[in-house]
Design an enzyme around this catalytic site. Structure first.
Site, PDB file in Angstrom:
ATOM      1  N   HIS A   1       0.839  -1.201   0.000  1.00  0.00           N
ATOM      2  CA  HIS A   1       0.000   0.000   0.000  1.00  0.00           C
ATOM      3  C   HIS A   1       0.880   1.259   0.000  1.00  0.00           C
ATOM      4  O   HIS A   1       2.109   1.163  -0.061  1.00  0.00           O
ATOM      5  CB  HIS A   1      -1.008  -0.023   1.151  1.00  0.00           C
ATOM      6  CG  HIS A   1      -0.401  -0.055   2.532  1.00  0.00           C
ATOM      7  ND1 HIS A   1       0.479   0.886   2.977  1.00  0.00           N
ATOM      8  CD2 HIS A   1      -0.548  -0.929   3.555  1.00  0.00           C
ATOM      9  CE1 HIS A   1       0.825   0.624   4.223  1.00  0.00           C
ATOM     10  NE2 HIS A   1       0.227  -0.493   4.598  1.00  0.00           N
TER      11      HIS A   1
ATOM     12  N   HIS B   1       4.113   1.361   2.227  1.00  0.00           N
ATOM     13  CA  HIS B   1       5.274   0.634   1.701  1.00  0.00           C
ATOM     14  C   HIS B   1       5.847   1.385   0.501  1.00  0.00           C
ATOM     15  O   HIS B   1       7.058   1.467   0.316  1.00  0.00           O
ATOM     16  CB  HIS B   1       4.875  -0.772   1.224  1.00  0.00           C
ATOM     17  CG  HIS B   1       4.153  -1.566   2.262  1.00  0.00           C
ATOM     18  ND1 HIS B   1       2.860  -2.012   2.110  1.00  0.00           N
ATOM     19  CD2 HIS B   1       4.536  -1.979   3.484  1.00  0.00           C
ATOM     20  CE1 HIS B   1       2.488  -2.670   3.180  1.00  0.00           C
ATOM     21  NE2 HIS B   1       3.480  -2.669   4.040  1.00  0.00           N
TER      22      HIS B   1
ATOM     23  N   CYS C   1       1.895  -9.137  20.842  1.00  0.00           N
ATOM     24  CA  CYS C   1       1.052  -8.560  19.785  1.00  0.00           C
ATOM     25  C   CYS C   1       1.441  -9.205  18.457  1.00  0.00           C
ATOM     26  O   CYS C   1       2.592  -9.084  18.017  1.00  0.00           O
ATOM     27  CB  CYS C   1       1.246  -7.046  19.699  1.00  0.00           C
ATOM     28  SG  CYS C   1       0.434  -6.338  18.245  1.00  0.00           S
TER      29      CYS C   1
ATOM     30  N   CYS D   1       2.625  -6.645  15.768  1.00  0.00           N
ATOM     31  CA  CYS D   1       4.024  -6.191  15.893  1.00  0.00           C
ATOM     32  C   CYS D   1       4.985  -7.364  15.841  1.00  0.00           C
ATOM     33  O   CYS D   1       6.188  -7.163  15.691  1.00  0.00           O
ATOM     34  CB  CYS D   1       4.258  -5.479  17.218  1.00  0.00           C
ATOM     35  SG  CYS D   1       3.347  -3.962  17.411  1.00  0.00           S
TER      36      CYS D   1
ATOM     37  N   CYS E   1      -2.500  -2.560  22.038  1.00  0.00           N
ATOM     38  CA  CYS E   1      -1.344  -2.123  21.266  1.00  0.00           C
ATOM     39  C   CYS E   1      -1.723  -0.813  20.571  1.00  0.00           C
ATOM     40  O   CYS E   1      -2.736  -0.766  19.873  1.00  0.00           O
ATOM     41  CB  CYS E   1      -0.979  -3.174  20.212  1.00  0.00           C
ATOM     42  SG  CYS E   1       0.088  -2.491  18.931  1.00  0.00           S
TER      43      CYS E   1
ATOM     44  N   HIS F   1      -1.858  -1.310  16.599  1.00  0.00           N
ATOM     45  CA  HIS F   1      -2.825  -2.205  15.958  1.00  0.00           C
ATOM     46  C   HIS F   1      -4.201  -2.180  16.618  1.00  0.00           C
ATOM     47  O   HIS F   1      -5.137  -2.804  16.126  1.00  0.00           O
ATOM     48  CB  HIS F   1      -2.264  -3.631  15.915  1.00  0.00           C
ATOM     49  CG  HIS F   1      -1.021  -3.701  15.082  1.00  0.00           C
ATOM     50  ND1 HIS F   1       0.234  -3.570  15.610  1.00  0.00           N
ATOM     51  CD2 HIS F   1      -0.859  -3.802  13.744  1.00  0.00           C
ATOM     52  CE1 HIS F   1       1.130  -3.623  14.638  1.00  0.00           C
ATOM     53  NE2 HIS F   1       0.496  -3.749  13.489  1.00  0.00           N
TER      54      HIS F   1
ATOM     55  N   LYS G   1      -3.476   5.813  11.231  1.00  0.00           N
ATOM     56  CA  LYS G   1      -2.380   5.252  10.455  1.00  0.00           C
ATOM     57  C   LYS G   1      -2.957   4.292   9.430  1.00  0.00           C
ATOM     58  O   LYS G   1      -3.807   3.475   9.771  1.00  0.00           O
ATOM     59  CB  LYS G   1      -1.419   4.508  11.377  1.00  0.00           C
ATOM     60  CG  LYS G   1      -0.267   3.888  10.606  1.00  0.00           C
ATOM     61  CD  LYS G   1       0.487   2.862  11.420  1.00  0.00           C
ATOM     62  CE  LYS G   1       1.444   2.102  10.529  1.00  0.00           C
ATOM     63  NZ  LYS G   1       1.889   0.845  11.073  1.00  0.00           N
TER      64      LYS G   1
ATOM     65  N   LYS H   1      -2.601  -2.429   6.829  1.00  0.00           N
ATOM     66  CA  LYS H   1      -3.403  -3.531   6.324  1.00  0.00           C
ATOM     67  C   LYS H   1      -4.273  -4.106   7.432  1.00  0.00           C
ATOM     68  O   LYS H   1      -5.384  -4.531   7.194  1.00  0.00           O
ATOM     69  CB  LYS H   1      -2.527  -4.627   5.722  1.00  0.00           C
ATOM     70  CG  LYS H   1      -1.073  -4.438   5.928  1.00  0.00           C
ATOM     71  CD  LYS H   1      -0.219  -5.352   5.132  1.00  0.00           C
ATOM     72  CE  LYS H   1       1.143  -5.470   5.818  1.00  0.00           C
ATOM     73  NZ  LYS H   1       2.188  -5.884   4.972  1.00  0.00           N
TER      74      LYS H   1
HETATM   75  O1  ME8 Z   1       7.320  -4.290   9.894  1.00  0.00           O
HETATM   76  N1  ME8 Z   1       2.947   5.032   6.736  1.00  0.00           N
HETATM   77  O2  ME8 Z   1       6.853  -5.139   7.803  1.00  0.00           O
HETATM   78  P1  ME8 Z   1       5.563  -4.290   7.383  1.00  0.00           P
HETATM   79  C1  ME8 Z   1       4.243   5.003   6.383  1.00  0.00           C
HETATM   80  N2  ME8 Z   1       8.503  -7.133   8.219  1.00  0.00           N
HETATM   81  N3  ME8 Z   1       4.938   3.865   6.174  1.00  0.00           N
HETATM   82  C2  ME8 Z   1       4.309   2.702   6.358  1.00  0.00           C
HETATM   83  C3  ME8 Z   1       2.951   2.650   6.731  1.00  0.00           C
HETATM   84  C4  ME8 Z   1       2.266   3.892   6.924  1.00  0.00           C
HETATM   85  N4  ME8 Z   1       0.994   3.975   7.240  1.00  0.00           N
HETATM   86  N5  ME8 Z   1       2.595   1.367   6.831  1.00  0.00           N
HETATM   87  C5  ME8 Z   1       3.696   0.630   6.501  1.00  0.00           C
HETATM   88  C6  ME8 Z   1       7.522  -5.081   9.002  1.00  0.00           C
HETATM   89  N6  ME8 Z   1       4.723   1.429   6.200  1.00  0.00           N
HETATM   90  C7  ME8 Z   1       8.674  -6.057   9.095  1.00  0.00           C
HETATM   91  C8  ME8 Z   1       9.960  -5.302   8.822  1.00  0.00           C
HETATM   92  S1  ME8 Z   1      12.600  -5.185   8.504  1.00  0.00           S
HETATM   93  C9  ME8 Z   1      13.916  -6.089   8.938  1.00  0.00           C
HETATM   94  C10 ME8 Z   1      11.199  -6.119   8.929  1.00  0.00           C
HETATM   95  C11 ME8 Z   1       6.063   1.006   5.759  1.00  0.00           C
HETATM   96  O3  ME8 Z   1       5.055  -4.928   6.140  1.00  0.00           O
HETATM   97  C12 ME8 Z   1       7.151   1.557   6.648  1.00  0.00           C
HETATM   98  O4  ME8 Z   1       8.372   1.465   5.983  1.00  0.00           O
HETATM   99  O5  ME8 Z   1       4.647  -4.110   8.507  1.00  0.00           O
HETATM  100  C13 ME8 Z   1       7.126   0.587   7.793  1.00  0.00           C
HETATM  101  O6  ME8 Z   1       8.285   0.656   8.613  1.00  0.00           O
HETATM  102  C14 ME8 Z   1       7.017  -0.713   7.039  1.00  0.00           C
HETATM  103  O7  ME8 Z   1       6.156  -0.388   5.919  1.00  0.00           O
HETATM  104  C15 ME8 Z   1       6.436  -1.856   7.833  1.00  0.00           C
HETATM  105  O8  ME8 Z   1       6.199  -2.908   6.939  1.00  0.00           O
END
Ligand code: ME8
Length: 646
Positions: free
Chosen positions: A17, A20, A125, A128, A142, A145, A294, A297
């Site tokens: 989304h 990301h 959680c 997280c 949390c 979430h 925020k 997903k």
């Molecule tokens: O945390 N606003 O993966 P994830 C801005 N797999 N950026 C956002 C966002 C939002 N609303 N939502 C997601 C994980 N992001 C782990 C990471 S790394 C070794 C492991 C972006 O799929 C942002 O970069 O939940 C956030 O840190 C990341 O997606 C979290 O992705």
């Protein structure tokens, strides 16, 4: 110099989304920028494919975990080219070499005595993928979430994070650039001011099988963070690869604040235990919110990048994302905001500058870059371009992309004004002023050439078109040293321009969406019509739509010389402009600086007492305390400057 820059590896429990996309656009832009400055760059992204939530998502979809992760990981991989994002490496935690490296590191850290077995009860959680401390919970939930964590008691393996706490604090204090922006560095230091608990790094296979088995106990798989964070090393061939030698010492990670703790605390302590030097920098941004919440997903209020690209174009989306969010702070997404940026910054400012300037060169100089008379010392645009380049280099390096773009737009807006001030259409009529005309045209074209360089990291596709239009060689955007080619006067006279299509066709604001369904609308229109007919001079909705109302923030105010009535206001809307308002009798300049007022943003400029006014401030004419006066209109809550009023 060398750059190694990474995004988080995204969970494959749902599709990509805007959040990301933002992190990955930022990382792509930074990579392109570093390449422009001559760096050798490696840019890595990927997917995080183990853990409870992935296993649960696969089950919900009726697929095996492997089938499921292959499918969703593919969606991430396929999204990036749509956004013109070009990573050098896409890593998956299910890759064989990643699994082998994680096991090797686990064994090494275990042998060192930094992993031990213990019993633990905590609040877990799933969102997280970690235990939360009591302090982190808000109303028992949390905060990210909005779910109540599950209390879990189990025997597990723990990593002695506490052993490296002091070393980490010392490093953060000695290296102010280790975690930026500063607010996040402070947050981490504040967290580290209390004793660190050790980190649970395993799950029993009775509860989770979808993970990497611990090399020293196959009844356990590794907990998600110990697996995921190591991707930054496996992606460059740790421990023996050549790339590891080249890139590790310059590693920079980009993340949002949701995963600050894992990256600023778990990861560095793991690296210290492994006996490696710490990564160089952690860049932390805020959240994209939709309706104040925020976007995520788990919450379900997602904006899909592919849809935005389809509607507004890839470069508009990239520009919007980088311009709208101040890196480090939260930003709000709305379709209105992206349309406003497209129509105003891209179509009006950049698009018009390009088409006006090149059209004049076709008309007045047969489409050929003119040569400049050496005697002409008009350096207005040159001086500005040089100062913009300095700001641009500094802010791009510091991840202040919104500021880089603001600086570049100052150049665009001054170049547009330069056309108006110099009136090439008048110069062309006077054969004695051909030299002057040539200088003006050259300065405009050279400004455009510099813009293709400055904007290439943000809008690569558009810059390619602009470069083609300017007759620049194909590789002009790949030049390896921005500092050298960013200098003034590199455009060669005699170069032939090429006709290209408009860079940014305006997006029409959708009137249909604002109207009620057809039948109701007809009824309503009838009613409105009767009413409207009775109002003298009534305008239609379409006519009203043509008026562009915006919120402007007053950044400076002064009286206009020789006038008792006029104030000259400098406002941010969000472009900076001057508006002259007849309010001096009612407001003194110092009272109104910082105020947010409503303006008409698309009025033809007019000169009032010698000062050009680019818009009009709205005010109510009212009787106050028995006296008639003007009262400035404003908004009931502070909003981003430039917000549209509808
Ligand atoms: O945390 N606003 O993966 P994830 C801005 N797999 N950026 C956002 C966002 C939002 N609303 N939502 C997601 C994980 N992001 C782990 C990471 S790394 C070794 C492991 C972006 O799929 C942002 O970069 O939940 C956030 O840190 C990341 O997606 C979290 O992705």
């Amino acid at each position: 110099m060398t750059t190694y820059i990474t995004t988080p590896i995204y969970y494959v429990n749902a599709q990509p989304h805007l959040g990301h996309a933002y992190t990955t656009i930022v990382t792509d832009t930074y990579s392109r920028f570093r390449r422009l400055t001559g760096d050798k760059v490696r840019f890595q992204t990927g997917t995080d494919e183990h853990g409870d939530k992935i296993a649960e998502a696969a089950e919900r979809e009726g697929e095996s975990p492997k089938e499921y992760v292959d499918r969703i990981s593919g969606m991430f991989r396929d999204t990036w080219p749509l956004l013109n994002i070009e990573p050098d490496n896409f890593i998956r935690t299910t890759d064989k070499n990643h699994v082998a490296t994680v096991q090797r590191i686990l064994q090494q850290v275990h042998d060192k005595g930094d992993i031990y077995f213990d019993k633990y009860t905590g609040q877990y959680c799933t969102g997280c993928e970690r235990f939360l401390t009591e302090k982190e919970l808000v109303d028992g939930k949390c905060p990210d979430h909005l779910t109540v964590p599950e209390e879990i008691t189990e025997q597990n393996y723990f990593f002695r994070m506490s052993r490296y706490q002091q070393e980490l604090i010392d490093h953060i204090k000695a290296n102010p650039e280790f975690i930026t922006p500063e607010r996040y560095r402070n947050e981490v230091l504040s967290f580290l001011s209390e004793p660190l608990e050790d980190l649970c790094i395993s799950r029993p296979t009775s509860r989770l099988t979808w993970g990497i088995p611990l090399p020293f106990d196959d009844k356990f798989v590794t907990y998600v963070w110990f697996d995921a964070l190591i991707n930054y090393l496996t992606g460059i061939g740790y421990p023996d690869g050549e790339d590891f030698e080249t890139y590790w010492s310059v590693a920079e990670h980009v993340i949002a604040k949701d995963i600050l703790k894992p990256h600023a605390i778990y990861w560095p302590t793991m690296i210290l235990s492994m006996g490696l030097p710490l990564y160089k920098k952690l860049h932390v941004h805020g959240y994209w919110n939709v309706d104040e919440t925020k976007m995520s997903k788990s919450i379900g209020n997602v904006v899909r990048p592919a849809e935005l690209v389809g509607k507004y174009g890839v470069d508009c989306f990239r520009y919007f994302a980088l311009r709208e969010m101040s890196f480090g702070l939260d930003a709000s997404f709305s379709a209105d905001a992206i349309v406003a940026r497209k129509n105003s910054d891209l179509a009006n400012d950049l698009g018009n500058l390009f088409s006006r300037s090149t059209a004049m060169v076709f008309k007045y100089n047969d489409g050929v870059v003119p040569s400049v008379s050496v005697a002409d010392d008009d350096t207005v645009l040159k001086d500005l371009a040089e100062s913009v380049l300095a700001t641009y280099l500094e802010t791009m390096n510091n991840f202040q992309f919104h500021r880089s773009l603001q600086a570049v737009w100052e150049l665009i807006s001054q170049a547009n004004k330069y056309i108006v001030t110099n009136e090439p259409w008048t110069l062309v009529k006077d054969p004695e002023r051909v030299g002057r005309l040539n200088t003006v045209l050259y300065n405009l074209l050279e400004t455009l050439r510099l813009l293709t360089l400055f904007l290439q990291p943000v809008m690569p596709g558009t810059c390619k078109k602009m470069a083609a239009g300017l007759g620049l060689p194909e590789d002009s955007l790949l030049v390896t040293n921005l500092k050298e080619n960013g200098g003034w006067g590199k455009l060669e006279s005699g170069t032939g321009l090429k006709q290209i299509e408009a860079l940014f066709p305006r997006t029409k604001t959708k009137k249909k969406e604002q109207q009620p369904p057809k039948q109701k609308a007809e009824k309503k229109n009838k009613k409105q019509k009767t009413k409207a007919e009775t109002i003298e001079g009534a305008i239609t909705f379409d006519q009203f739509q043509k008026v562009e109302l915006r919120v402007a923030e007053i950044v400076a105010a002064e009286t206009v010389k020789k006038s008792d009535r006029l104030l000259k206001l400098t406002v941010n809307a969000p472009d900076e402009r001057v508006i002259v308002a007849g309010i001096a009798e009612y407001y003194s300049p110092e009272d109104i600086v910082g105020m947010q007022v409503l303006i008409v943003a698309n009025l033809q400029p007019v000169k009032l007492m010698g000062v050009e006014s680019q818009g009009m401030v709205l005010a109510a004419k009212a009787e106050v305390d028995g006296k008639s006066r003007l009262v400035l209109s404003t908004v009931s809550a502070h909003v981003p400057a430039g917000s549209t009023v509808s």
